[in-house]
Scaffold this motif. Structure first.
Motif, PDB file in Angstrom:
ATOM      1  N   ALA A 212       0.892   6.833   6.215  1.00  0.00           N
ATOM      2  CA  ALA A 212       1.107   5.393   6.349  1.00  0.00           C
ATOM      3  C   ALA A 212       0.788   4.647   5.066  1.00  0.00           C
ATOM      4  N   VAL A 213      -0.317   5.006   4.382  1.00  0.00           N
ATOM      5  CA  VAL A 213      -0.680   4.269   3.165  1.00  0.00           C
ATOM      6  C   VAL A 213       0.312   4.530   2.033  1.00  0.00           C
ATOM      7  N   GLN A 214       1.107   5.581   2.155  1.00  0.00           N
ATOM      8  CA  GLN A 214       2.130   5.852   1.149  1.00  0.00           C
ATOM      9  C   GLN A 214       3.473   5.212   1.498  1.00  0.00           C
ATOM     10  N   ASP A 267      -9.002   2.790   2.925  1.00  0.00           N
ATOM     11  CA  ASP A 267      -9.119   2.543   1.491  1.00  0.00           C
ATOM     12  C   ASP A 267      -9.263   3.845   0.709  1.00  0.00           C
ATOM     13  N   SER A 268     -10.053   4.777   1.227  1.00  0.00           N
ATOM     14  CA  SER A 268     -10.258   6.037   0.509  1.00  0.00           C
ATOM     15  C   SER A 268      -8.971   6.846   0.446  1.00  0.00           C
ATOM     16  N   ARG A 269      -8.159   6.816   1.504  1.00  0.00           N
ATOM     17  CA  ARG A 269      -6.887   7.534   1.482  1.00  0.00           C
ATOM     18  C   ARG A 269      -5.889   6.840   0.554  1.00  0.00           C
ATOM     19  N   ALA A 270      -5.921   5.510   0.541  1.00  0.00           N
ATOM     20  CA  ALA A 270      -5.028   4.789  -0.368  1.00  0.00           C
ATOM     21  C   ALA A 270      -5.424   5.022  -1.822  1.00  0.00           C
ATOM     22  N   ASN A 271      -6.725   5.154  -2.089  1.00  0.00           N
ATOM     23  CA  ASN A 271      -7.193   5.363  -3.463  1.00  0.00           C
ATOM     24  C   ASN A 271      -6.617   6.622  -4.081  1.00  0.00           C
ATOM     25  N   CYS A 272      -6.304   7.631  -3.254  1.00  0.00           N
ATOM     26  CA  CYS A 272      -5.730   8.880  -3.774  1.00  0.00           C
ATOM     27  C   CYS A 272      -4.399   8.637  -4.475  1.00  0.00           C
ATOM     28  N   TYR A 273      -3.736   7.547  -4.130  1.00  0.00           N
ATOM     29  CA  TYR A 273      -2.411   7.243  -4.687  1.00  0.00           C
ATOM     30  C   TYR A 273      -2.450   5.957  -5.519  1.00  0.00           C
ATOM     31  N   GLN A 274      -3.643   5.658  -6.076  1.00  0.00           N
ATOM     32  CA  GLN A 274      -3.843   4.473  -6.917  1.00  0.00           C
ATOM     33  C   GLN A 274      -3.519   3.187  -6.145  1.00  0.00           C
ATOM     34  N   ARG A 275      -3.823   3.181  -4.867  1.00  0.00           N
ATOM     35  CA  ARG A 275      -3.600   2.011  -4.031  1.00  0.00           C
ATOM     36  C   ARG A 275      -4.929   1.569  -3.431  1.00  0.00           C
ATOM     37  N   PHE A 276      -4.971   0.342  -2.946  1.00  0.00           N
ATOM     38  CA  PHE A 276      -6.179  -0.193  -2.318  1.00  0.00           C
ATOM     39  C   PHE A 276      -5.770  -1.153  -1.216  1.00  0.00           C
ATOM     40  N   ILE A 277      -6.714  -1.462  -0.328  1.00  0.00           N
ATOM     41  CA  ILE A 277      -6.412  -2.317   0.818  1.00  0.00           C
ATOM     42  C   ILE A 277      -7.076  -3.676   0.663  1.00  0.00           C
ATOM     43  N   ARG A 294      -3.381  -5.329   4.115  1.00  0.00           N
ATOM     44  CA  ARG A 294      -2.284  -5.225   3.155  1.00  0.00           C
ATOM     45  C   ARG A 294      -2.632  -4.130   2.154  1.00  0.00           C
ATOM     46  N   VAL A 295      -1.604  -3.443   1.667  1.00  0.00           N
ATOM     47  CA  VAL A 295      -1.793  -2.322   0.746  1.00  0.00           C
ATOM     48  C   VAL A 295      -1.125  -2.661  -0.583  1.00  0.00           C
ATOM     49  N   PHE A 296      -1.909  -2.576  -1.673  1.00  0.00           N
ATOM     50  CA  PHE A 296      -1.415  -2.878  -3.009  1.00  0.00           C
ATOM     51  C   PHE A 296      -1.646  -1.679  -3.919  1.00  0.00           C
ATOM     52  N   THR A 297      -0.971  -1.687  -5.056  1.00  0.00           N
ATOM     53  CA  THR A 297      -1.123  -0.640  -6.070  1.00  0.00           C
ATOM     54  C   THR A 297      -1.747  -1.244  -7.321  1.00  0.00           C
ATOM     55  N   MET A 363     -19.178   3.236   4.713  1.00  0.00           N
ATOM     56  CA  MET A 363     -18.336   2.298   5.430  1.00  0.00           C
ATOM     57  C   MET A 363     -17.938   1.173   4.483  1.00  0.00           C
ATOM     58  N   TRP A 364     -16.953   0.402   4.891  1.00  0.00           N
ATOM     59  CA  TRP A 364     -16.482  -0.761   4.144  1.00  0.00           C
ATOM     60  C   TRP A 364     -17.555  -1.841   4.191  1.00  0.00           C
ATOM     61  N   ALA A 365     -17.974  -2.343   3.035  1.00  0.00           N
ATOM     62  CA  ALA A 365     -19.051  -3.332   2.976  1.00  0.00           C
ATOM     63  C   ALA A 365     -18.572  -4.701   2.514  1.00  0.00           C
ATOM     64  N   GLU A 366     -17.268  -4.864   2.331  1.00  0.00           N
ATOM     65  CA  GLU A 366     -16.697  -6.153   1.937  1.00  0.00           C
ATOM     66  C   GLU A 366     -16.276  -6.942   3.185  1.00  0.00           C
ATOM     67  N   PRO A 367     -15.784  -8.170   3.040  1.00  0.00           N
ATOM     68  CA  PRO A 367     -15.386  -8.955   4.220  1.00  0.00           C
ATOM     69  C   PRO A 367     -14.333  -8.247   5.077  1.00  0.00           C
ATOM     70  N   LEU A 368     -14.433  -8.470   6.377  1.00  0.00           N
ATOM     71  CA  LEU A 368     -13.491  -7.886   7.338  1.00  0.00           C
ATOM     72  C   LEU A 368     -12.207  -8.692   7.458  1.00  0.00           C
ATOM     73  N   HIS A 369     -12.248  -9.962   7.081  1.00  0.00           N
ATOM     74  CA  HIS A 369     -11.117 -10.851   7.326  1.00  0.00           C
ATOM     75  C   HIS A 369     -10.789 -11.665   6.078  1.00  0.00           C
ATOM     76  N   ASP A 370      -9.576 -12.188   6.067  1.00  0.00           N
ATOM     77  CA  ASP A 370      -9.159 -13.185   5.090  1.00  0.00           C
ATOM     78  C   ASP A 370      -9.176 -14.535   5.809  1.00  0.00           C
ATOM     79  N   PRO A 371     -10.200 -15.378   5.575  1.00  0.00           N
ATOM     80  CA  PRO A 371     -10.327 -16.626   6.348  1.00  0.00           C
ATOM     81  C   PRO A 371      -9.100 -17.511   6.262  1.00  0.00           C
TER      82      PRO A 371
END
Length: 595
Positions: A212-214, A267-277, A294-297, A363-371
């Motif tokens: 999916a992340v690809q 995020d860790s799976r996306a990082n394998c392909y130079q992507r992040f969430i 959202r997934v970005f490169t 675990m993910w330690a950043e915000p869970l949402h985009d306000p």
């Protein structure tokens, strides 16, 4: 693969086959589907809130994506407005930068639900079952170019074809029969990514995350549901690690930690392909969790991913938790320098109760949402009322989400703090007021009714509880000297807490009486039995619970069934029970019970 009727023609609404023998009609949102009475294809009415929320989120995501293309998304009731909903002049690209809206004298094209939008979003529902979700997308979400409804079951795809024709959405929805992973990998290889991918499996989505992340497009939307909450909430930490690469903990914060574990895994799976969430919305509801990311490169952004993850030190005695980031980011001239974090944040034992710590995560330690995005979804619900059956619950939950402290991972609960020191529980407003008087921030959490999410350190929380225990004394003589309660209360508080009620202690969602934590509408409101291939009727979970209840403590017979098993001691020649032995002394006794 970009749509078109499976028969090559567009069927008008209601032109599909009528319900056959053993079939019923199920209506949800603007869709009505044919569904077999036997449990051949999976359907759970409890997930109606999940599907409603997904339609609302996808609609606002379509606004963000299509506005730079000059396409104006319009919902029922917005035709006469100038803006077409909560539009903004700029579009976030995930890097903190913005893309300006198109200029020019041409009026923007409009996109309405149920219509094919040239240049619109391409959607994949990877595990579609009956096709209900895909049909709802086609009829309720504007700005779609095509919806691919995929399933690996031939019976499900057959049912999807009938339901697509029955609802007259063949020009938008294209049923497919394929392995979801192979389909996504093939789309990646063909350079035909999907703008939206929806993963809602029965159980864990772990096998599908890598594909999916690809397969999602740049800045595309990934919607993931996890229903294996027993694994993610700490009952099987080793299984959680094998699926998501993180150890879950059985703490009061387990539901929020489950959200952060799936975000870490994505995020860790996306990082394998130079992507992040970039998370837009993360929800814990009923018996499942649901995340929209959202997934970005970007290679530079991926370097910061380690600093977004954290380990959790959780005290088994008093429940205090501390976070340890995996990496750190420091400014270095005009750029940033990335390195390993220093720690740990705790000693060998808990500083408050001297008990040991459990280690969970990462675990993910950043915000869970985009306000800002959540506010857009809320504004759309208010501008187009009556779109969803669960609209009141959506407004209540999203309102609590906007009030959450985004920079404070995890939470405590009032009942756990009180039970630790064996005292009466203060009211929510009293405890929140004490934290506000002390100069700290505090909020609720949508994941737990009694949650206290605050930036106050644990020492302040226990000082407030010590002050509360002085007002409402605890019978200290009944406490063991080595108990967490005795050790915590033996220390004098350095903070003099004030429990005088403050006006800002009562959150806005609570003042307005929104439906934030609704009760289950009926008994056994939860997961349903898995669909059985071949049309067999799978027993309900209630029947299985009743059949297996006390199976280890109560015998259903007099023990004669054990005669089907050979006696090991008789084989060794040292069984002294003779005919009184409950096992078989025959040489040819079967190893397993005969049917």
């Amino acid at each position: 693969m970009d749509g078109g009727s499976p028969n090559g023609s567009v069927q008008p609404p209601g032109a599909g086959d009528p319900p056959g023998a053993g079939e019923t009609l199920i209506s949800e949102g603007r869709a009505t589907i044919l569904f077999p009475s036997a449990n051949e294809v999976f359907y759970n009415p409890v997930q109606g809130f999940n599907r409603d929320l997904t339609c609302a989120v996808m609609t606002e995501f379509a606004r963000l994506q299509l506005q730079p293309k000059g396409i104006r998304v319009v919902l029922p009731g917005e035709e006469k407005t100038d803006t077409g909903g909560p539009q903004t002049p700029e579009n976030d690209n995930g890097d903190g930068d913005t893309v300006p809206a198109p200029d020019g004298p041409e009026a923007p094209r409009t996109a309405k639900p149920g219509e094919v939008c040239e240049g619109g979003l391409r959607v994949l529902e990877a595990l579609a079952a009956s096709g209900l979700r895909s049909i709802r997308f086609a009829k309720e979400v504007p700005g779609l170019r095509a919806v691919v409804a995929n399933d690996f079951s031939a019976r499900a795809v057959e049912l999807m074809n009938r339901n697509v024709a029955f609802n007259g959405v063949g020009d938008l929805v294209a049923p497919r029969m394929a392995d979801a992973r192979m389909l996504m990998y093939q789309c990646k290889a063909d350079r035909e990514p999907f703008d939206v991918i929806d993963l809602d499996p029965y159980g864990s989505p772990a096998p599908f995350l890598d594909a999916a992340v690809q397969a999602v497009s740049e800045g595309g939307l990934l919607c993931v549901t996890c229903t294996d909450m027993g694994v993610m909430a700490g009952n099987s930490a080793e299984t959680c690690y094998s699926k998501y690469g993180a150890m879950s903990l059985k703490g009061k914060f387990c539901h929020e930690m489950a959200l952060r574990i799936i975000l870490h895994s994505l995020d860790s799976r996306a990082n394998c392909y130079q992507r992040f969430i970039v998370p837009l919305l993360s929800i814990s509801a009923d018996f499942y969790i649901r995340v929209f990311v959202r997934v970005f490169t970007g290679q530079a952004k991926v370097k910061a991913s380690a600093s977004k993850q954290a380990l959790v030190y959780h005290c088994v005695g008093c429940g205090t938790h501390h976070l340890q980031r995996l990496g750190k980011v420091t400014s270095h001239g005009t750029g940033f320098k990335y390195g390993a974090a220093t720690g740990p944040p705790v000693g060998p034992t808990c500083e408050f109760c001297q008990q040991r710590h459990q280690l969970g995560g990462p675990m993910w330690a950043e915000p869970l949402h985009d306000p800002a995005f959540v506010e857009r979804v809320l504004a759309a619900l208010q501008s187009s009322p009556g779109r969803f059956q669960t609209e009141e619950r959506m407004q209540g939950m999203l309102s609590v989400v906007t009030e959450e402290l985004g920079d404070v991972p995890l939470y405590y609960t009032l009942d756990s703090l009180s039970s630790t020191i064996h005292c009466n529980t203060p009211s929510l407003l009293q405890f929140r007021s004490a934290l506000l008087h002390a100069g700290y921030r505090v909020s609720l959490s949508h994941a737990c009714k009694n949650a206290v999410k605050t930036d106050a350190p644990p020492a302040v929380l226990w000082d407030i509880m010590r002050c509360w225990a002085k007002i409402h004394p605890v019978k200290r003589e009944r406490l063991a000297e080595t108990s967490p309660a005795s050790r915590i209360l033996s220390v004098e508080p350095t903070l003099q807490a004030s429990f005088t009620l403050r006006d800002d202690a009562n959150p806005s969602s609570r003042k307005r009486g929104l439906k934030r934590f609704p009760e289950n509408p009926e008994a056994f409101w939860g997961p349903k039995a898995r669909a059985k291939a071949g049309g067999g009727i799978s027993p309900s979970l209630q029947e299985k619970r009743k059949r297996h209840q006390n199976k280890r403590t109560e015998r259903t017979d007099d023990g004669t069934s054990l005669k089907n098993f050979p006696c090991k001691r008789f084989k060794e020649g040292n069984c002294s029970l003779g005919t009184q032995c409950c096992y078989s002394h025959e040489e040819g006794a079967p190893a397993t019970p005969q049917p």
